[in-house]
Design an enzyme around this catalytic site. Sequence first.
Site, PDB file in Angstrom:
ATOM      1  N   ASP A 114      43.933  12.898  -9.243  1.00 43.19           N
ATOM      2  CA  ASP A 114      44.720  12.067  -8.612  1.00 43.19           C
ATOM      3  C   ASP A 114      44.102  12.072  -7.236  1.00 43.19           C
ATOM      4  O   ASP A 114      43.687  13.276  -6.702  1.00 43.19           O
ATOM      5  CB  ASP A 114      46.213  11.723  -8.939  1.00 43.19           C
ATOM      6  N   HIS A 129      43.015   5.958  -6.945  1.00 50.09           N
ATOM      7  CA  HIS A 129      43.588   7.226  -7.161  1.00 50.09           C
ATOM      8  C   HIS A 129      42.657   8.527  -7.003  1.00 50.09           C
ATOM      9  O   HIS A 129      42.697   9.461  -7.486  1.00 50.09           O
ATOM     10  CB  HIS A 129      44.411   7.558  -8.514  1.00 50.09           C
ATOM     11  N   GLU A 188      45.566   0.769 -10.513  1.00 47.36           N
ATOM     12  CA  GLU A 188      46.045   0.470  -9.165  1.00 47.36           C
ATOM     13  C   GLU A 188      44.988   0.881  -8.063  1.00 47.36           C
ATOM     14  O   GLU A 188      45.083   1.287  -7.041  1.00 47.36           O
ATOM     15  CB  GLU A 188      47.491   1.668  -8.732  1.00 47.36           C
TER      16      GLU A 188
END
Length: 649
Positions: free
Chosen positions: A217, A291, A369
């Site tokens: 991440d 990410h 995302e």
Amino acid sequence: MKKLILMISFCIAVAHLYAQNIVSEPEIGDAESTVSQMPVVIIPEPVSLMKKTGTFTLPENVIIQALKSAELKQSITFLSDRIGTSTGKFVSVVNNATHPTIKLILNSQADPQLGNEGYKLNVNPTQIVITANKPAGIFWGAQSLIQLFPAEMESKELIDNRKWRLPCVDVVDYPKLGWRGLMFDVARHFFTKDEVKRFIDDMVRYKFNLLHLHLADDEGWRIEIKGLPKLTEVGAWSVKKVGTFGDFVPPTADEPRTYGGFYTQDDIKELVQYAQERFVNILPEIDVPGHSLAIIASYPELSCTPDAVNYKVRSGEKIMDWSRGAPPIALVDNTLCPANEKVYSFLDTVITQIAQLFPFDYIHMGGDEASHNFWEKNDQVKALMQRENLKTIPQVQAYFEKRVEQIVMAKGKKFMGWDEILDGGVSPTAAVMSWRGMKYGIQAANDKHNVVMSPTEFAYLDYMQADVVTEPRVYASLRLNKAYQFNPVPASVNAQYVIGGQANLWTEQIFNFRQVQYMLWPRAFAISESVWSPIEKKNWTNFVQRTEEHFKRLDLAETKYSPAIYDPMISVKRSPDKQLMIELTPEIDGLDIYYSFDNSTPDRFYPKYTAAIVPPKDASILRIITYKGKQPIGRLISIPVTDLQKRSR
Ligand code: ACM
């Protein structure tokens, strides 16, 4: 292993000598009242459990008989360790004993009802028998057996002078879903190999069989990849900070980047083996194209943004603007460049090694995302759109996902992503992990994609489980009763495509392993029951009673858990004449709430909460304590009245 074989051989020799006279006299015909007082508190609730008359008492010498002992070594080791440690009994494995204490039997002809993980557990006054088709079933049966013993069985120390008695029962049990997962985010904060092992030890008690490791991440890359040394030299390290993650001041150039860590490939092999020995699969996740700041800080050429050469692994400073909702506006470009061929060869190297290290069928490639604001302005991306006839930016991400899926499949693995992979058009073979509610999972399963349900509203264990005054602040809440309502296979879904359900533990606000445990338990009890037990067997009141019994077990196992069920839910409203009114709602039955506004610590002789309260005019602090009868049981909660005023706005 060698140790185990030695131990077994020694025990066979010794126990053989005693085999005729070691079984203590069973306590047949125990008074029914005593039996009925013995709680049967298995979590997750079995498919069928019949309590019978009588009890079984563990003899001084416990003999385990397991005819296919090589196949059952995990269950033998587990039972020997657990029983031996707390009871101090002499546990041996003797396959020709005339009267073994615990018999583990693998069916020679499969019992179709039990499948690969089901078991039958029979406790009668003289013997315990666990039967299953497969070693996994015996292992889950052994977990249920341990839960039938007194809570002290969980102790890590010897408990003296205890009668190790359990109720006679017949259990028939098998899981609802074959994928019963917990996701552990080891990227936001790094957790050591031993902590991951402890996580596995804790999850198997409740029959979870899948550990999803979130390995990459913005805050860290956690796995050694040969040929890409910067991933672990640079990508695994950030600046150590504590407080409220997300709000940290950006680190300065001179602050040491020594916080973090990674697993070597040998570590991963060890973890995979440790998990396999406990019937747990590990699902690796490499979260791309969003990410990805840890990757980009290591290899800036994988970004579309030239300024990426200045990027650093995130240390908890703000990098996203969520004020307009999802997808967020990225303040730094934390995405891989979908228009750069180097990205695909980088991913090929990574996926090749991941595929070799993790035997599980699936590789999870993230997809959630990914902010698109940098892509929208980028000439390389615009050229890609023209070349590939992509009309929208979500289609660009879909192009990326399809290429990544090709790489995953070329290594003989199946591709899975978060539900955003549906957005720009998804390949028919992709599997979907539904997190933005159930609806994407339902849609995907109805379109014949394999689906794992892990919706935020029921299964996000990073959310707060009690009032924000007792919790690290997170943007949403999930109390136990809500987690218990998780139904991964709702009526509206094509059930054959729902391959699993799981809960996710993101760790932005989790800085240590004790807090990992606190966030898991007891909500993971609720999830385990949701993914294992038939829905008709779920019962909140009964579940709460079992949860309370398991709190004793967790105490003895020195596992931290949240006592949030004993703290009231606190809400505020305004009366018609605009006065602040405070409502305190217990989450479970049988609690009394006492409170004070005079700054002193309330006890059960203070005012008892019965209806919404209006703070006296000059009061500055509300203090609350919950009792069960005469015993304080909740935490002392103190909230400034000004905070409550703010909540009502
Ligand atoms: C997610 O929670 N972003 C998958």
